[in-house]
Design an enzyme around this catalytic site. Structure first.
Site, PDB file in Angstrom:
ATOM      1  CG  ASN B 387     -33.898  12.062   2.933  1.00 44.52           C
ATOM      2  OD1 ASN B 387     -33.303  13.140   2.924  1.00 44.52           O
ATOM      3  ND2 ASN B 387     -33.360  10.957   2.452  1.00 44.52           N
ATOM      4  CG  ASP B 388     -36.743  13.913  -0.592  1.00 46.60           C
ATOM      5  OD1 ASP B 388     -35.502  13.854  -0.567  1.00 46.60           O
ATOM      6  OD2 ASP B 388     -37.456  13.110  -1.197  1.00 46.60           O
TER       7      ASP B 388
END
Lengths: 96, 461
Positions: B387-388
């Protein structure tokens, strides 16, 4: 060994370590970590002297536990590193 | 040649083997030999130490060595590749713990023999503190990685940490000033143990690679300071080498997260800093969800596919499913590559180990610098459980908590498929504009099942 010589060894070894390991490919990050971790189990040789010297019950016991912990660190560390590296090498043969 | 001479020469050879071993571990071709050299150096060091005249009883040594070897070997052989971060943390902790015990035992011996001076006391105090922090810090990291520890601290943790740190430093001074009083050293060990716990307990998942690398460096430093206590050059050299290599890994990890080591240890997690933000303005109704069949159709017409794995891949144990997908894509003549962010996963190199276990050749695994220029020529990028590290806000939004963090530019490929359970934020606790991008499709579900579904749909397309 005087303190000055010990400090000299320490500083030179740190610089040597920084020079040795500059560009490590990501695939080797874990094996490098677990392999160097096994090397840090070198404290085992100090533990052997403490455990084997029968100085007092307390120091012998501390040494005994230290030998066990350090041996787990050393044997486990080198073996698991070897296992990972064999895995890397094995793939190469299968997919030339 | 006297026995001490033989021991010294043995230690010298062992030190050389450690240096060559660590050097070898830095390159793929020489890594297996490097590991072997390190192990040989260790064996040699243990063997010549047995000649030491201070050792008079060998039975206890043999028992401890056998127990340690059996336990270590069993752990190393039995562990699943997905549990590798835990095991590395645990071994690390044992090394730190052993250093503390050795330093304390030799220091007590020195007190009783009337040889305890300030110099020895300072070295013992440093080992007690660093080793104890390494021990409990690693044990906490072990439980956090196992996800069997819910506890993540208490309010006022930073204050408590600062106070214990001050107390520990005062105790170091007391040990140095009054080397003959054992109680100071014991108190210092206790403070170190507490400090290790409260320094790691609040550190969240994505910061784990930094923590593990740092603890690795600490265990080296603890061995090195033990060398000062024992007046043993091999411990000093080997410990410093490990300390330095751990430091370099820590630096690589920090750079990949664009966070300093102080931020990781002393600050709250970025999630706590930003608070719960409303994500609706980021996502709105622009998120497009897709199905395995649709993804299979996209893949059917693609020439180049990039797979970006994250920690979610490890959780879902999807590495073998991904390998099967890769094999069938390659069978129909497509190029498949993996783009690996340096801090993807929970320890340095985590994804590489996982994909290696699934027998994915390392020529398919590309680092961030190698993969990023190729996204613009990529037809489909599949993000699994990351995600990040693919959040374009790091690049575009200067006010974002992760602004400036190097990311994988997956949004530059023609289509991005994100396999994820929900739209929930990653470790940084922020929304990911990628999910709402025009060329992004969300495939909601378990990582492994989703990949299996795509592979199955690919056959029927």
């Amino acid at each position: 060994m005087t303190l000055l010589i010990a400090l000299t060894l320490f500083v030179l070894a740190v610089f040597l370590g920084l020079e040795l390991i500059t560009k490590v490919p990501a695939m080797l990050h874990t094996p490098l970590m677990s392999g160097s971790n096994a090397v840090s189990g070198i404290t085992l040789i100090g533990a052997l002297v403490s455990a084997g010297s029968d100085h007092t019950m307390l120091t012998t016991t501390l040494g005994f536990v230290a030998v066990m912990l350090a041996t787990i660190n050393v044997v486990g560390g080198f073996l698991v590193t070897n296992r990972m590296l064999t895995m890397f090498a094995g793939r190469k043969k299968r997919r030339p | 040649m006297t026995t001490p001479d033989i021991i010294s020469i043995g230690y010298l050879i062992a030190a050389v083997l450690f240096i060559l071993g660590l050097k070898g571990l830095g390159r793929p071709r020489t890594a297996p030999r490097g590991n072997l050299m390190g192990a040989s150096g260790m064996l040699l060091a243990v063997l010549v130490t047995m000649l030491d005249q201070a050792i008079i009883s060998y039975l206890a040594l043999a028992v401890a060595l056998v127990i340690g070897s059996v336990v270590g070997a069993l752990l190393a052989v039995k562990v699943k590749m997905t549990s590798m971060p835990e095991l590395v943390a645990l071994f690390n902790g044992f090394g730190g713990g052993a250093s503390v015990l050795v330093a304390v035992a030799s220091f007590i011996e020195a007190i009783e023999l009337g040889r305890a001076d300030n110099q020895l006391a300072i070295a013992a105090a440093a080992t007690a503190l660093i080793g104890a922090v390494t021990f409990t810090g690693s044990v906490i990291a072990f439980f956090k990685l196992q996800e069997s520890l819910e506890w993540s601290g208490f309010t006022g943790l930073p204050l408590a940490r600062a106070m214990v740190m001050v107390v520990a430093l005062l105790l170091v001074v007391m040990v140095a000033l009054q080397p003959d009083t054992r109680a100071w050293l014991w108190a210092l060990v206790a403070a170190g143990l507490i400090l290790g716990v409260i320094s790691t307990v609040a550190i969240g998942g994505a910061d784990m690679p930094v923590v593990i690398a740092l603890l690795n460096a600490f265990s080296g430093v603890a061995a090195s300071t033990t060398g000062f206590v024992l007046d043993n050059p091999l411990l000093i050299i080997a410990g410093s080498l490990v300390g330095a290599s751990g430091l370099i890994l820590t630096q690589i990890m920090c750079k990949a997260m664009n966070r300093s080591i102080f931020e990781v240890i002393f600050s709250e997690t970025p999630a706590a800093a930003t608070g719960g933000r409303d994500d609706s303005d980021v996502y709105g109704d622009r998120v497009t969800s897709t199905s395995a069949e649709e993804v299979a159709m996209l893949l059917e017409v693609a020439d180049r596919v990039v797979i970006v794995p994250g920690y979610g891949l490890a959780v879902a144990q999807a590495q073998h499913a991904v390998r099967d997908l890769m094999t069938s894509l390659e069978a129909s003549g497509k190029e498949v590559m993996f783009g690996i962010h340096p801090v993807a996963g929970r320890m340095p190199g985590h994804m590489n180990v996982l994909l290696a276990e699934a027998e994915i050749g390392y020529e398919h695994l590309l680092d961030m610098d190698q993969i990023n220029p190729t996204f613009s020529e990529t037809d489909v990028t599949i993000v699994i459980g990351a995600n990040d590290v693919v959040n374009p806000a790091a690049r575009n939004d200067p006010s974002s908590p992760i602004a400036g963090m190097p990311i994988l530019d997956v949004d530059e490929s023609r289509t991005v498929v994100v396999i994820k359970r929900s739209l929930s934020p990653g470790f940084a606790g922020i929304a990911n504009p990628l999910f709402a991008a025009d060329n992004a499709l969300m495939l909601f579900g378990d990582g492994k099942q989703a990949v299996i579904d795509i592979a199955a749909a690919l056959v029927t397309v």
